[in-house]
Design an enzyme around this catalytic site. Sequence first.
Site, mmCIF file in Angstrom:
data_model
loop_
_atom_site.group_PDB
_atom_site.id
_atom_site.type_symbol
_atom_site.label_atom_id
_atom_site.label_comp_id
_atom_site.label_asym_id
_atom_site.label_seq_id
_atom_site.Cartn_x
_atom_site.Cartn_y
_atom_site.Cartn_z
ATOM 1 N N ASN A 1 0.872 -1.174 0.000
ATOM 2 C CA ASN A 1 0.000 0.000 0.000
ATOM 3 C C ASN A 1 0.911 1.227 0.000
ATOM 4 O O ASN A 1 1.471 1.595 1.028
ATOM 5 C CB ASN A 1 -0.880 -0.053 1.263
ATOM 6 C CG ASN A 1 -1.851 1.112 1.323
ATOM 7 O OD1 ASN A 1 -1.822 2.008 0.484
ATOM 8 N ND2 ASN A 1 -2.701 1.105 2.331
ATOM 9 N N ARG B 1 -2.724 -2.114 -3.383
ATOM 10 C CA ARG B 1 -3.926 -1.322 -3.158
ATOM 11 C C ARG B 1 -3.893 -0.141 -4.125
ATOM 12 O O ARG B 1 -2.908 0.596 -4.192
ATOM 13 C CB ARG B 1 -3.935 -0.800 -1.723
ATOM 14 C CG ARG B 1 -5.137 0.066 -1.477
ATOM 15 C CD ARG B 1 -5.117 0.665 -0.093
ATOM 16 N NE ARG B 1 -6.318 1.451 0.078
ATOM 17 C CZ ARG B 1 -6.358 2.591 0.764
ATOM 18 N NH1 ARG B 1 -5.269 3.070 1.321
ATOM 19 N NH2 ARG B 1 -7.487 3.246 0.883
ATOM 20 N N HIS C 1 -13.138 2.951 0.378
ATOM 21 C CA HIS C 1 -13.154 1.950 1.452
ATOM 22 C C HIS C 1 -13.740 0.615 0.980
ATOM 23 O O HIS C 1 -14.172 -0.214 1.794
ATOM 24 C CB HIS C 1 -14.006 2.425 2.675
ATOM 25 C CG HIS C 1 -13.340 3.487 3.498
ATOM 26 N ND1 HIS C 1 -14.038 4.529 4.071
ATOM 27 C CD2 HIS C 1 -12.047 3.669 3.848
ATOM 28 C CE1 HIS C 1 -13.204 5.304 4.739
ATOM 29 N NE2 HIS C 1 -11.990 4.804 4.606
ATOM 30 N N ARG D 1 -11.177 15.845 7.375
ATOM 31 C CA ARG D 1 -11.970 16.205 6.191
ATOM 32 C C ARG D 1 -13.389 16.580 6.606
ATOM 33 O O ARG D 1 -13.961 15.972 7.514
ATOM 34 C CB ARG D 1 -12.051 15.041 5.211
ATOM 35 C CG ARG D 1 -10.736 14.708 4.578
ATOM 36 C CD ARG D 1 -10.908 13.582 3.561
ATOM 37 N NE ARG D 1 -9.776 12.692 3.638
ATOM 38 C CZ ARG D 1 -9.848 11.365 3.568
ATOM 39 N NH1 ARG D 1 -11.010 10.766 3.390
ATOM 40 N NH2 ARG D 1 -8.759 10.646 3.657
ATOM 41 N N ASP E 1 -7.884 13.055 16.666
ATOM 42 C CA ASP E 1 -7.851 11.688 17.195
ATOM 43 C C ASP E 1 -9.026 11.482 18.150
ATOM 44 O O ASP E 1 -9.157 12.190 19.150
ATOM 45 C CB ASP E 1 -6.517 11.476 17.930
ATOM 46 C CG ASP E 1 -6.301 10.008 18.253
ATOM 47 O OD1 ASP E 1 -7.072 9.451 19.048
ATOM 48 O OD2 ASP E 1 -5.368 9.421 17.688
ATOM 49 N N GLY F 1 -11.050 2.075 12.942
ATOM 50 C CA GLY F 1 -10.496 2.346 14.278
ATOM 51 C C GLY F 1 -11.521 2.857 15.273
ATOM 52 O O GLY F 1 -11.545 2.418 16.432
ATOM 53 N N GLU G 1 -8.085 -4.936 5.570
ATOM 54 C CA GLU G 1 -8.006 -4.635 4.137
ATOM 55 C C GLU G 1 -6.881 -5.416 3.453
ATOM 56 O O GLU G 1 -7.029 -5.862 2.323
ATOM 57 C CB GLU G 1 -7.821 -3.121 3.942
ATOM 58 C CG GLU G 1 -9.108 -2.370 4.229
ATOM 59 C CD GLU G 1 -8.921 -0.886 4.466
ATOM 60 O OE1 GLU G 1 -8.475 -0.519 5.572
ATOM 61 O OE2 GLU G 1 -9.208 -0.097 3.568
HETATM 62 P P1 ADP Z 1 -7.218 5.016 9.193
HETATM 63 O O1 ADP Z 1 -8.444 5.548 8.519
HETATM 64 O O2 ADP Z 1 -6.052 5.944 9.118
HETATM 65 O O3 ADP Z 1 -6.891 3.577 8.856
HETATM 66 P P2 ADP Z 1 -8.025 3.912 11.736
HETATM 67 O O4 ADP Z 1 -9.052 3.012 11.152
HETATM 68 O O5 ADP Z 1 -6.832 3.307 12.363
HETATM 69 O O6 ADP Z 1 -7.591 5.047 10.739
HETATM 70 O O7 ADP Z 1 -8.779 4.790 12.850
HETATM 71 C C1 ADP Z 1 -8.126 5.812 13.536
HETATM 72 C C2 ADP Z 1 -9.129 6.437 14.493
HETATM 73 O O8 ADP Z 1 -9.590 5.436 15.407
HETATM 74 C C3 ADP Z 1 -8.552 7.568 15.303
HETATM 75 O O9 ADP Z 1 -9.474 8.648 15.382
HETATM 76 C C4 ADP Z 1 -8.412 6.927 16.668
HETATM 77 O O10 ADP Z 1 -8.505 7.863 17.708
HETATM 78 C C5 ADP Z 1 -9.606 6.017 16.690
HETATM 79 N N1 ADP Z 1 -9.492 5.026 17.765
HETATM 80 C C6 ADP Z 1 -8.608 4.007 17.876
HETATM 81 N N2 ADP Z 1 -8.776 3.370 19.068
HETATM 82 C C7 ADP Z 1 -9.769 4.000 19.727
HETATM 83 C C8 ADP Z 1 -10.409 3.840 20.995
HETATM 84 N N3 ADP Z 1 -10.051 2.881 21.831
HETATM 85 N N4 ADP Z 1 -11.420 4.683 21.305
HETATM 86 C C9 ADP Z 1 -11.797 5.667 20.474
HETATM 87 N N5 ADP Z 1 -11.240 5.878 19.259
HETATM 88 C C10 ADP Z 1 -10.243 5.069 18.892
#
Ligand code: ADP
Length: 408
Positions: free
Chosen positions: A9, A92, A181, A242, A283, A331, A389
């Site tokens: 990727n 990807r 996605h 975004r 985050d 996430g 993925e």
């Molecule tokens: P990407 O789209 O870059 O692959 P991810 O799917 O890893 O991103 O998601 C990242 C998001 O998931 C971030 O906003 C992170 O804060 C959130 N996240 C990860 N673990 C937790 C958690 N335990 N509680 C709340 N949010 C979380």
Amino acid sequence: MSKKVLVLNSGSSSLKFKLFSLDHLHVVAKGVVEEIGSPSANIKFQGCHDHALQRHDIEIEDHLQALKAMSDLLTKCGLITNLSQLHGIGHRVVHGGESFTSPVSIDQEVLKKIEELIPLAPLHNPANILGIKIALDHAPDVPQVAVFDTAFHHTMPAHAHLYALPRHLYEELGIRRYGFHGTSYSYVTRKAAKYIRKPYSEFSCICLHLGNGASIVAVKNGKCLDTSMGLTPLEGLVMGTRCGDIDPAIILFMARNLGMSIDDIDHLLNRQSGLRGICGDRDMRTIEKRAARGDTDAQLALDIFCYRARKYIGAYLSITGQPDCIIFTGGIGENSSLVRQNICQDLKWLGLELDPLINDSLDKMEKGRPAEISTKSSKIKILVIPTDEELEIARQTIKVIGNEKGQG
Ligand code: ADP
């Protein structure tokens, strides 16, 4: 040494990789080369002996050096003797436009078509192409497959994928909604259908992929009917940085009244908006902590994020009819019980009833398996399914290679 498939990727300054053994498709190594071309370039790698995470800070000027660094580590750990020995490489590719509705074996003609799609994905496709080119140079005899993020959505009917814009913009330039996605949706929705024990062709769901990028999809009888991302991944839900849906006239307003250039506006909408724009943080973990301490900006970001997702669920229920389930992934979707609770609350009258106790205790459950967080009486199941993925790309790569061999 068992046969292996490598998934790549490539981002503009990163190269993520995962190496799968063909036996049961388990991961034997994974890593990421980050900050390519900058003094802080480094490679994080997991795969040798004890599977401990290693970090190496090394000079990596370009993607070619990144691939070599990855290949060296895989070789050093005895996982491959060289890249040419791989069963296949899956790449990807973010945008497949209308040309690619399924994964394809890469040849020069395919590469040219992906290059022609650069105007539709100027941020992503060039990096993906770079990754493909260096992998082809290094391992010309290894079958290589492109797996597209947009492909899952190709079944969207015209009334869902066309914008209400003059038709020539679609006919001459391909301006329409594509959705993204798709690899994640393909993996997660198939897993859900299996869990519910329904043939995929009869399976309906609404699936939310909530990560830094966020989107939602409506699937009926195994086909995508609609999704929230559009020509680019900017449309739809609120994301980390975004904005998602906005009145397009805001762009005109900013250009006219603030004298902003196209690039400034692009940066503002893609990098400075969303959760970050509302509360300064992108985050969700930080935002939840701030909100719990009574921070009103963080609370507002959380509220807007969940409100937008609820609106889309309502809209998509009107097009799927009663689905088999609602799925959370990504996430945030997989880890934030608070976000899931806020999105699903008070929807019992629509057949959706979340069990707060199960929802809260989810992080103690076995990772990787579908978890049901709805009550027994909920008409529509609510599931949490961790996405994968890379595994999906590996599977699709093997399938394409298998089909080609079958024909050959
Ligand atoms: P990407 O789209 O870059 O692959 P991810 O799917 O890893 O991103 O998601 C990242 C998001 O998931 C971030 O906003 C992170 O804060 C959130 N996240 C990860 N673990 C937790 C958690 N335990 N509680 C709340 N949010 C979380």
